[in-house]
Scaffold this active site. Structure first.
Site, mmCIF file in Angstrom:
data_model
loop_
_atom_site.group_PDB
_atom_site.id
_atom_site.type_symbol
_atom_site.label_atom_id
_atom_site.label_comp_id
_atom_site.label_asym_id
_atom_site.label_seq_id
_atom_site.Cartn_x
_atom_site.Cartn_y
_atom_site.Cartn_z
ATOM 1 N N LYS A 1 0.205 4.259 -0.298
ATOM 2 C CA LYS A 1 -0.409 5.432 0.338
ATOM 3 C C LYS A 1 -0.175 6.673 -0.549
ATOM 4 O O LYS A 1 -0.208 6.542 -1.771
ATOM 5 C CB LYS A 1 0.109 5.615 1.768
ATOM 6 C CG LYS A 1 -0.083 4.343 2.605
ATOM 7 C CD LYS A 1 0.142 4.546 4.074
ATOM 8 C CE LYS A 1 -0.075 3.217 4.787
ATOM 9 N NZ LYS A 1 0.159 3.304 6.204
ATOM 10 N N ASN B 1 0.875 -1.181 0.000
ATOM 11 C CA ASN B 1 0.000 0.000 0.000
ATOM 12 C C ASN B 1 0.904 1.221 0.000
ATOM 13 O O ASN B 1 1.492 1.559 1.019
ATOM 14 C CB ASN B 1 -0.899 -0.048 1.241
ATOM 15 C CG ASN B 1 -1.779 1.202 1.338
ATOM 16 O OD1 ASN B 1 -1.845 2.009 0.400
ATOM 17 N ND2 ASN B 1 -2.455 1.355 2.471
ATOM 18 N N GLU C 1 -6.572 4.936 8.059
ATOM 19 C CA GLU C 1 -6.280 6.352 7.801
ATOM 20 C C GLU C 1 -7.500 7.031 7.166
ATOM 21 O O GLU C 1 -7.814 8.174 7.461
ATOM 22 C CB GLU C 1 -5.050 6.461 6.892
ATOM 23 C CG GLU C 1 -3.771 6.152 7.678
ATOM 24 C CD GLU C 1 -2.665 5.501 6.868
ATOM 25 O OE1 GLU C 1 -2.730 5.509 5.625
ATOM 26 O OE2 GLU C 1 -1.743 4.941 7.508
ATOM 27 N N SER D 1 3.665 -2.256 10.367
ATOM 28 C CA SER D 1 5.116 -2.403 10.576
ATOM 29 C C SER D 1 5.635 -3.779 10.179
ATOM 30 O O SER D 1 6.524 -4.320 10.838
ATOM 31 C CB SER D 1 5.483 -2.082 12.024
ATOM 32 O OG SER D 1 5.104 -0.764 12.336
ATOM 33 N N GLY E 1 2.880 2.107 10.907
ATOM 34 C CA GLY E 1 3.901 3.141 10.782
ATOM 35 C C GLY E 1 4.574 3.485 12.083
ATOM 36 O O GLY E 1 5.273 4.482 12.184
ATOM 37 N N HIS F 1 -9.425 1.509 5.084
ATOM 38 C CA HIS F 1 -8.130 1.697 5.755
ATOM 39 C C HIS F 1 -8.309 2.647 6.937
ATOM 40 O O HIS F 1 -9.084 3.597 6.875
ATOM 41 C CB HIS F 1 -7.101 2.241 4.771
ATOM 42 C CG HIS F 1 -5.710 2.138 5.317
ATOM 43 N ND1 HIS F 1 -5.202 3.031 6.230
ATOM 44 C CD2 HIS F 1 -4.729 1.219 5.103
ATOM 45 C CE1 HIS F 1 -3.967 2.676 6.559
ATOM 46 N NE2 HIS F 1 -3.653 1.561 5.870
ATOM 47 N N GLU G 1 -5.305 -4.720 10.572
ATOM 48 C CA GLU G 1 -4.238 -3.750 10.780
ATOM 49 C C GLU G 1 -4.468 -3.035 12.095
ATOM 50 O O GLU G 1 -5.234 -2.055 12.154
ATOM 51 C CB GLU G 1 -4.224 -2.732 9.634
ATOM 52 C CG GLU G 1 -3.891 -3.355 8.293
ATOM 53 C CD GLU G 1 -3.409 -2.307 7.292
ATOM 54 O OE1 GLU G 1 -2.411 -2.580 6.626
ATOM 55 O OE2 GLU G 1 -4.003 -1.215 7.221
#
Ligand code: 13P
Length: 711
Positions: A471, A469, A558, A674, A634, A556, A628
């Site tokens: 992003k 991904n 985010e 990660s 991250g 996702h 996730e």
């Protein structure tokens, strides 16, 4: 860790218990054994106890009958002998440690007060605890028991501190053998004569010489009694003036007589002492002992009669000896026989021989043998004189020979059991161990094969996927280059998973037309929740599909966090994506606070339910799930392999509960957060982790390949 002092203390405790075990074991084996080898003697002692303790109902004159009392005392004697012997043997071999320690303790708890009473009241002068083998005073017996009681308490507490000679599985065998052995010894002693003879008058003895030690200057001995104690005094020391002593009797004794254990061998014909005449006779002389007229066993009468006929025929002497010669003489005559019955003291008879009747042969004052009538051959069948038969020979008693024989009979089977257990059983258990190992291996092999098959079917059923991904990273040129690099890297590999790259919208068309999308799947990172229309800036699912992309990431974290995508919005997006032939990579996962509050499972479940569970099973088959955990995205923090597996298994179960096991098994569930080449392998090794959704590490072809290679 155990301290040195602790270890030392444990060793000392071990040594102490082994020593106690040996001391108590040996004592009990000895006392049981000597009681058993002369069970009749032990039974006589038990009858003394019945009388001494005033148990009238068990006295020989009891209404229950002398026969009952004697059967009872014999039974008690044998049981006592076996019990003591087996307790001793179990202690010595360290078998049935707890039970034996309890038995030992109970035995001592009962015996110690009895012996204390014996020592104080003295109703019986010799307690008989070691049979006739070792006679100790009653006080000595009490002290001995006191020590054994203390030892038994220690063994009761510490019996697990020593290790037995035999393995637990086979210990019943030596235990059982000890019972059988002692029973046989006791039975032989009852049916024949004591297996070992600890009394005077052993076979082979020259009675005449033994008795003659008495001859010397005769002296008067006075017997006085005080508080139940009888004592002999020489004339000069007689306490005639002391009124606390009462005169009882006056007898004539040689100086040595008091010391001579054969002094009581006296045969009388009425009042005449005819001992010397009989002992000096050079002809064979059969002596039939009848210790009590009432207890005489009639069943042997025929044997005795035949023996008399034989003696008469060969002109051998034949005498009966009984404390009650007068009445026995009448019995003899009543049975049509014609031999004399002389008088002998009951105690003397019982010292010489066991059984009623019992027979001995003497010649020249020598005791040739002594037997139970059971052991006398059928004399009617023997026509030759005695000297031509084994019966006419001296059968000297040899203690060491007998003791060696008995020891061998007892210890050889025990030794064989030991060798068998340590050797044969050892080998057998090794074979068994090997067999079990082989069996285990086979099972493991089978399990492996099954797993292989399972893995295969798992692979066949659901796909392993590594998806990148990107992003909001990479310009178009950079993105195209990265896509090419990924494609190139895959040329030299046969990956065990599907590889997908999710790029910004702007890259999709170019990349999808530049690389082989059958080898590297192309995915959008989002799509609109509307099909088309006045939605400035939005990209619809149909537009995504038109670029040649086959996948779209939805949900996702985010997008949920920064663009307010709710489960309802996502529900719409999913439907539109599926309607346009796109496969959906649907993301779920909890934030840190939710995990810390222990709500991660609830959160994940409601995310799935809220956006996907409206789908048909067929449509759900087009969904790829990606767990996730937001706290791992991250941040460099990864969920542990165990945390990932637990959550993935939960997700699969949630799907199974809704759509059934087959759909659940078919669903690929990826992990994201990660994920790097260094941790991918461990994460992917989990049963329910079917790949990864990679963020940062997917921006570099080499790193991304490192993760692909983890499969
Ligand atoms: P990172 O791998 O950078 O943590 O990102 C994971 C992710 O969000 C993939 O969708």
């Amino acid at each position: 860790m155990e301290s040195n002092a602790g270890k030392k203390q444990k060793t000392l405790l071990g040594i102490m218990t082994v020593l106690l075990r040996i001391v108590c074991g040996a004592t009990f084996i000895f006392s049981g054994f000597v009681k058993g080898v002369d069970s009749i003697g032990t039974a006589m002692k038990i009858e003394e106890y019945f009388v001494g303790f005033g148990i009238d109902i068990l006295s020989p004159s009891s209404p229950l009958g002398a026969e009952f009392v004697s059967s009872l005392s014999i039974t008690v004697a044998i049981v006592l002998a076996i019990t003591e012997f087996v307790i001793g043997a179990n202690l010595l071999f360290g078998i049935y440690r707890r039970t034996t320690a309890i038995l030992l303790f109970l035995f001592m708890v009962v015996m110690t007060p009895i012996t204390l009473y014996l020592a104080i009241a003295d109703p019986i002068h010799d307690c008989g605890c070691f049979g006739e083998a070792v006679v100790i005073s009653n006080w000595a017996t009490f002290y001995k028991n006191l020590i054994l009681l203390a030892f038994s308490l220690l063994l009761l507490r510490y019996n697990k501190e020593y290790v037995g000679v035999y393995a637990r599985a086979v210990r019943w065998l030596p235990g059982f053998y000890s019972v059988i052995f002692m029973f046989i010894i006791a039975a032989v002693s009852v049916r024949h004569q004591p297996v070992l003879d600890f009394r005077p008058y052993k076979s082979g003895l020259n009675i005449r010489e033994a008795v003659q030690q008495n001859v010397g200057t005769a002296e008067m001995v006075f017997i006085y009694e005080k508080d139940g104690e009888r004592r002999e005094f020489p004339l000069a020391e007689a306490p005639a003036a002391d009124t606390t002593w009462h005169f009882v009797d006056r007898i004539e004794k040689s100086p040595q007589e008091a010391e001579n254990q054969y002094s009581d061998f006296i045969i009388r014909d009425n009042d005449d002492d005819i001992t010397e005449g009989i002992l000096a006779d050079t002809a064979y002389t059969f002596l039939v002992f009848i210790p009590s007229v009432e207890g005489y066993e009639d069943s042997w009468q025929n044997k005795i009669d035949e023996l008399y006929d034989y003696a008469y025929e060969h002109t051998y002497n034949f005498y009966a000896l009984s404390p009650d010669a007068g009445s026995w003489q009448q019995s003899i005559e009543a049975s049509g026989m014609n031999y004399p019955c002389y008088t002998m003291d009951e105690t003397t008879i019982k010292t010489i021989i066991r059984g009623n009747p019992a027979v001995a042969l003497i010649k020249d004052g020598i005791l040739y043998w002594k037997r139970s009538p059971r052991d006398i051959p059928d004399m009617a069948e023997i026509s030759v004189p005695l000297q031509q038969t084994r019966l006419g020979e001296v059968h000297p008693y040899n203690f060491s020979k007998r003791m060696t024989g008995i020891s061998l009979i007892y210890f050889i089977p025990l030794l064989l059991m030991f060798i068998a257990e340590k050797g044969v059983i050892g080998i057998m258990s090794k074979i068994k161990e090997k067999r079990e190992e082989a069996k285990k291996k086979k099972i493991q092999e089978k399990e492996k094969n099954k797993n292989r098959i399972n893995n295969k079917t798992k692979k066949e059923m659901r796909k392993n996927i590594v998806a990148g991904n990107w992003k909001m990273n990479k310009t178009l040129q950079e993105g195209v280059q990265l896509a090419k690099d990924v494609e190139k890297a895959l040329e030299s590999r046969t990956p065990n998973c599907e590889v997908i790259i999710a790029t910004p919208f702007i890259h999709l068309a170019t990349i999808a037309s530049t690389i082989n999308t059958d080898k590297v799947g192309v995915s959008a990172e989002n799509c609109a929740d509307k099909a088309s229309g006045a939605y400035t800036g939005e990209v619809s699912a149909a537009m995504v599909a038109s670029t040649g992309a086959k996948y779209v990431i939805l949900g996702h974290s985010e997008r949920r966090a920064y663009y307010g995508e709710t489960p309802e919005i996502l529900k719409e997006k999913v439907l539109l994506a599926l309607a346009n032939g796109l496969k959906v990579i649907f993301c779920i996962g909890e934030v840190l606070e939710e995990r810390e509050a222990g709500k991660e499972y609830d959160v994940v479940k409601s995310q799935i339910e809220g956006s996907l569970f409206n789908l048909s099973a067929e449509d759900f088959g087009k969904i790829i799930l990606a767990y996730e955990p937001v706290w791992a995205i991250g941040t460099g923090k990864t969920a542990t392999a165990q945390q990932a597996q637990e959550m993935h298994a939960f997700i699969r179960k949630t799907v199974a509960d809704k759509y059934g096991a087959e759909v659940a098994e078919n669903t690929s569930i990826l992990y994201g957060g990660s994920c790097k080449p260094s941790n991918a392998k461990e994460l992917f090794a989990n049963k329910d982790v079917d790949g990864g959704l990679i963020g940062g590490a997917s921006l570099d072809a080499e790193q991304f390949m490192g993760i692909v290679d983890a499969f």
